[in-house]
Design an enzyme around this catalytic site. Structure first.
Site, PDB file in Angstrom:
ATOM      1  N   SER B 330       0.810  -0.666  -0.098  1.00  0.00           N
ATOM      2  CA  SER B 330       0.006  -0.114   0.092  1.00  0.00           C
ATOM      3  C   SER B 330       0.930   1.230   0.019  1.00  0.00           C
ATOM      4  O   SER B 330       0.761   2.279  -1.123  1.00  0.00           O
ATOM      5  CB  SER B 330      -0.635  -0.071   0.941  1.00  0.00           C
ATOM      6  OG  SER B 330      -1.373   1.435   1.662  1.00  0.00           O
ATOM      7  N   TRP B 333       2.518   1.955  -3.245  1.00  0.00           N
ATOM      8  CA  TRP B 333       0.913   1.782  -4.044  1.00  0.00           C
ATOM      9  C   TRP B 333       1.738   3.611  -4.228  1.00  0.00           C
ATOM     10  O   TRP B 333       0.914   4.302  -5.352  1.00  0.00           O
ATOM     11  CB  TRP B 333       0.181   1.744  -3.918  1.00  0.00           C
ATOM     12  CG  TRP B 333      -1.486   1.963  -4.205  1.00  0.00           C
ATOM     13  CD1 TRP B 333      -1.963   1.535  -5.845  1.00  0.00           C
ATOM     14  CD2 TRP B 333      -1.790   3.477  -4.785  1.00  0.00           C
ATOM     15  NE1 TRP B 333      -2.891   2.131  -6.158  1.00  0.00           N
ATOM     16  CE2 TRP B 333      -2.902   3.862  -5.056  1.00  0.00           C
ATOM     17  CE3 TRP B 333      -1.911   4.320  -3.490  1.00  0.00           C
ATOM     18  CZ2 TRP B 333      -4.031   4.742  -5.546  1.00  0.00           C
ATOM     19  CZ3 TRP B 333      -3.156   5.031  -3.420  1.00  0.00           C
ATOM     20  CH2 TRP B 333      -4.529   5.124  -4.575  1.00  0.00           C
ATOM     21  N   HIS B 334       1.688   4.728  -3.008  1.00  0.00           N
ATOM     22  CA  HIS B 334       1.083   5.727  -3.462  1.00  0.00           C
ATOM     23  C   HIS B 334       2.999   6.553  -3.964  1.00  0.00           C
ATOM     24  O   HIS B 334       2.354   7.656  -3.988  1.00  0.00           O
ATOM     25  CB  HIS B 334       1.191   6.368  -1.656  1.00  0.00           C
ATOM     26  CG  HIS B 334      -0.281   5.954  -1.062  1.00  0.00           C
ATOM     27  ND1 HIS B 334      -0.390   4.583  -0.617  1.00  0.00           N
ATOM     28  CD2 HIS B 334      -0.683   6.303  -0.626  1.00  0.00           C
ATOM     29  CE1 HIS B 334      -1.644   5.209   0.150  1.00  0.00           C
ATOM     30  NE2 HIS B 334      -1.512   6.341  -0.065  1.00  0.00           N
ATOM     31  N   GLY B 335       3.433   5.417  -4.015  1.00  0.00           N
ATOM     32  CA  GLY B 335       4.340   6.185  -4.288  1.00  0.00           C
ATOM     33  C   GLY B 335       6.059   5.350  -4.252  1.00  0.00           C
ATOM     34  O   GLY B 335       5.867   4.948  -3.977  1.00  0.00           O
ATOM     35  N   PHE B 504      -0.744  10.822  -6.746  1.00  0.00           N
ATOM     36  CA  PHE B 504      -0.306   8.788  -6.346  1.00  0.00           C
ATOM     37  C   PHE B 504      -1.516   8.772  -8.871  1.00  0.00           C
ATOM     38  O   PHE B 504      -1.182   7.706  -8.289  1.00  0.00           O
ATOM     39  CB  PHE B 504      -1.003   8.828  -5.289  1.00  0.00           C
ATOM     40  CG  PHE B 504      -0.107   9.237  -4.566  1.00  0.00           C
ATOM     41  CD1 PHE B 504       0.804   9.314  -4.588  1.00  0.00           C
ATOM     42  CD2 PHE B 504      -0.982   9.552  -3.030  1.00  0.00           C
ATOM     43  CE1 PHE B 504       0.864   9.590  -2.951  1.00  0.00           C
ATOM     44  CE2 PHE B 504      -0.446  10.552  -2.245  1.00  0.00           C
ATOM     45  CZ  PHE B 504       0.144  10.635  -2.208  1.00  0.00           C
TER      46      PHE B 504
END
Lengths: 319, 504
Positions: B330, B333-335, B504
């Site tokens: 997770s 996923w953000h960066g 994102f």
């Protein structure tokens, strides 16, 4: 489409209430601040004052280096014509300053123009939108440099900013409201200038620390500003007046720091400006100790020296 | 302007003017909505699709081709999955997932991978000079949920190419979610939505509240947060604590504000998007926090990663691994950035620790007797959860910084703390607590946070919109008027600030 009519009526009514509120609150804010508003007040007052002077006259046009930079009484004595200092502030930009001054030019007038080296063609939004609150005649010089959406956006934002200030004015003391020429701290307020338009509010004040290096170092492209100047020269000539360009006063340290920038502007002006130029940029460079709160703003004694220099260069030109 | 993906901060400020808090959107939204209602039902899908394309193309027009690529792949993958059986069915799903993740890999993760490999001395790969497409992770995950749900048999493959494209591109949730599921949204594009006064005004009120959170609270808090986080090495102790607490509320107001505008604008047109936030800072534990924060993403990871990994129905250690792995993913996923990875991993560690420490925690609760005072117990739980979440936000906000600088912030949280006499000095407070913004700005920020949380508290059973709707007309209009004036007085309008989650 149940309720669509009801929805639009309600939206229109609520929208109208909000718009009227914003409008009324702005009227209150402008009325409350107008007596001591520096720029907007100065624009109104100077235009009112200059309209009462008979032509032929001498007008000084440009940014604040002119407001702080000349002694109009001395100039009047030597030129034998009434003088008025119609300088405001450089962030208004050449497009605003020159077009706005043009309407005061009449047959036989002599106009001295002095634009700062780092002046832009168009004004910086907060400055201009604030100015036209108090000086609505200036609004026509704003809309041209921006899209309609941007223009509306900026104006709305500005009106909202006024409401914000009005709200906080309830809780905070506004120091500008008690400013006076005689006091030893205030400089920028509505009645800060003399009957001839020179800033005099700083005469008794202690100078402030100047950052001499807040100036461009690289060459400056001055073509847009020169285009405005040439347009101004042509329009003044059409009206039967004449124009002289004068370099703004500049502190020695700033000059040394930004010599490349200054010389680039001087070179472009000398090559492309279609009017007489008095002297050179170097002629108006003065010791750092001559400046009050900016490397463009002269102290009173230096203003007199600067005026003498201008008279000397003007007389040389007349020979 | 092109910025290398990975480091440093992605700057979209001059590239994407069609943001929810812009004048452009204030013109776009009413026109799109009005025409939507004026058009006949059978024409509405193409109108929404065309305007969604226009909305997206404000960013970088050519990037619509990337979206187009994944849409075409997933559209056909859905049909092929439905028509196939056995291994072939799985094969089509895998191909679709590879295509989607491949786009993410190239645009989002390639440069980070290159940096990591380069720093480890394994290989020297060229960096790509490309700008990360706005909202890439959001619409890619939404597209993936479609093929997965078709594969699982929970969703019929969509035959109408335009409707499927709209499922991915529907402008309210295109660039920052909520990340929808096909079962929730696809059928809604076939439903006829009439102009319903109550629904439309309710949607508009939700949009107004979202805009308030963004422009009045988030953008105001950003003034304090940016001061510390843009020069982290200049600070230690109290300024870092103040900025971090403020960032916790900034990111909430920024992202939940965006979600409210997205959900509200869809609601105006008759669409119901899933809830994305549910008063997360009232959570009593980290697991509860994740049921209330970015719900559409946390449920995505739960449904498509955590449960397929075995979820809770595995051995204890495997469960710990699953939690840690899912939350680290997770973060990723953000960066493409170590800071995000650490942020995600930290939440994974919190959750594992909460399970491991359950017994000692219960023991402490028992001997202190705190559970006998439920209100106090709740305050303690909420406070501890907030502190843990806020601490992790340091890494999240530090994503624009070198990891070493973020580490400076973490290690200097409690250094340089003043004595009581020093703390009570006006100059100290002005510099370290008010962060040179003045008491007026500081207390305004605090008052606005409290205002929002009071509203949240009042909304625990019933939405504020319903509470206000029950009042007499003059009270309602008075509240709306006051709300608009508060917005004008306290809003930050200098320039429309980007939403944090756009990157994102």
């Amino acid at each position: 489409m149940t309720g669509i009519k009801k929805f639009f009526y309600k939206v229109l009514l609520f929208g109208a209430i909000i718009i009227v509120s914003v409008w009324l609150l702005n009227i209150v804010f402008i009325a409350q601040t107008s007596p001591y508003e520096y720029l907007g007040g100065m624009l109104n007052d100077k235009h009112k004052m200059v309209s009462q002077i008979q032509s032929p006259k001498v007008l000084w046009v440009g940014g604040s280096s002119g407001s702080f930079g000349i002694n109009s009484d001395t100039l009047q004595k030597h030129l034998g014509m009434p003088v008025f200092n119609l300088s405001f502030i450089a962030p208004l930009g050449t497009y605003f300053l020159l077009n706005d001054a043009l309407k005061e030019v009449k047959k036989g007038d002599k106009v001295f123009v002095s634009t700062e080296y780092d002046i832009e063609k168009y004004s910086t939004p907060p400055v201009i939108y604030s100015a036209i609150d108090y000086y609505p005649a200036g609004a026509i010089y704003v809309a041209r440099d921006t899209t309609t959406v941007d223009y509306i956006g900026h104006r709305v934002k500005h009106k909202l900013a006024n409401i914000k200030k009005l709200f906080w004015n309830v809780f905070t003391k506004n120091e500008a409201a008690v400013a006076a020429v005689e006091d030893k701290t205030s400089v920028y307020f509505r009645s800060a200038f003399s009957a001839k338009g020179d800033i005099i509010s700083h005469v008794n004040n202690t100078p402030k620390q100047v950052d001499f290096f807040l100036f461009p170092k690289a060459p400056i492209d001055y073509q847009e500003q020169i285009d405005d100047l040439n347009h101004f020269v042509a329009e003044v000539r059409k009206k039967g007046g004449e124009v002289y360009y004068v370099f703004p006063p500049l502190a020695e340290s700033t000059y040394q720091y930004g010599k490349v920038a200054v010389e680039s502007v001087e070179k472009q002006l000398k090559a492309n400006l279609k009017c007489d130029i008095l002297g050179s940029a170097k002629d108006f460079v003065r010791k750092d100790s001559s400046f009050f709160d900016s490397f463009y703003h002269l102290k009173p004694f230096a203003r007199d020296l600067n005026t003498q220099k201008i008279i000397e260069l003007y007389k040389e030109k007349q020979k | 302007m092109l910025i290398v993906v990975g480091y440093p901060k992605q700057d979209y400020s001059h590239l994407f003017d069609m943001i929810f808090n812009s004048i452009e959107f204030a013109i776009f939204f009413p026109i799109v909505t009005l025409v939507y209602f004026l058009l006949g039902h059978k024409h509405r899908w193409w109108w929404l699709l065309a305007t969604s394309c226009y909305f997206y193309m404000f960013f970088k027009p050519e990037y619509i081709l990337i979206l187009g690529f994944t849409i075409v792949i997933d559209y056909f993958a859905g049909i092929l999955i439905e028509q196939s059986e056995g291994a072939r069915r799985k094969w089509y799903l895998v191909m679709s997932l590879i295509a989607n993740l491949g786009v993410l890999a190239v645009f989002k993760y390639y440069n980070f991978f290159t940096l990591v490999v380069g720093e480890a001395g394994l290989a020297s790969l060229p960096m790509l000079k490309i700008l990360l497409p706005i909202g890439l992770s959001f619409h890619t995950f939404q597209a993936m949920s479609y093929t997965i749900e078709v594969y699982r048999g929970n969703q019929k493959a969509e035959r109408h190419f335009g409707i499927y494209s709209l499922y991915v591109m529907f402008y309210p949730q295109l660039v920052a979610g909520p990340i929808e599921r096909p079962q929730n949204v696809l059928h809604q594009f076939y439903e006829k939505h009439t102009f319903d006064y109550d629904r439309v005004t309710s949607g508009l009120k939700l949009m107004a509240w979202g805009l308030f959170k963004k422009v009045v609270i988030a953008d105001r808090l950003a003034l304090f947060v940016d001061k510390v986080y843009e020069h982290p090495l200049d600070y230690q102790g109290i300024p870092i604590i103040v900025a971090t607490i403020f960032f916790s509320f900034q990111i909430y107001c920024d992202f939940s504000g965006y979600s409210d505008i997205a959900i509200g604008s869809a609601q105006v047109m008759g669409f119901k998007l899933m809830k994305n936030f549910d008063r997360p800072y009232f959570s009593k534990s980290i697991s509860e926090f994740w049921r209330r924060w970015h719900i559409s993403l946390s449920t995505w990871f739960r449904d498509y990663l955590y449960i397929p990994l075995g979820g809770n129905r595995v051995s204890t250690y495997r469960r710990y691994f699953n939690l840690f792995f899912v939350f680290t993913m997770s973060g990723l996923w953000h960066g493409a950035n170590w800071n995000y990875i650490i942020w995600g991993a930290l939440h994974g560690i919190y959750l594992v620790a909460a399970i491991i420490l359950a017994k000692p925690r219960n023991f402490i609760n028992k001997i202190t007797g705190i559970t006998k005072v439920p209100f106090l117990f709740k305050i303690v739980q909420v406070s501890i959860t907030f502190i843990l979440v806020a601490f992790a936000w340091i890494f999240f906000r530090g994503s624009y910084l070198e990891l070493g600088w973020t580490w400076h912030l973490v290690t200097h949280l409690f250094t340089g703390l003043p004595s009581i006499s020093e703390f009570l000095h006006v100059e100290y407070i002005s510099q370290n607590v008010f962060l040179d913004k003045g008491a007026k700005e500081f207390f305004t920020a605090i008052a606005l946070i409290l205002f929002m949380e009071v509203i949240h508290y009042m909304q625990r059973d019933k939405s504020m919109r319903d509470i206000i709707a029950a009042k007499p007309t003059w009270v309602r209009w008075g509240i709306y008027y006051l709300f608009v004036m508060l917005f004008f007085i306290f809003g930050i309008f200098d320039s429309p600030a980007q939403f944090i989650y756009f990157q994102f």
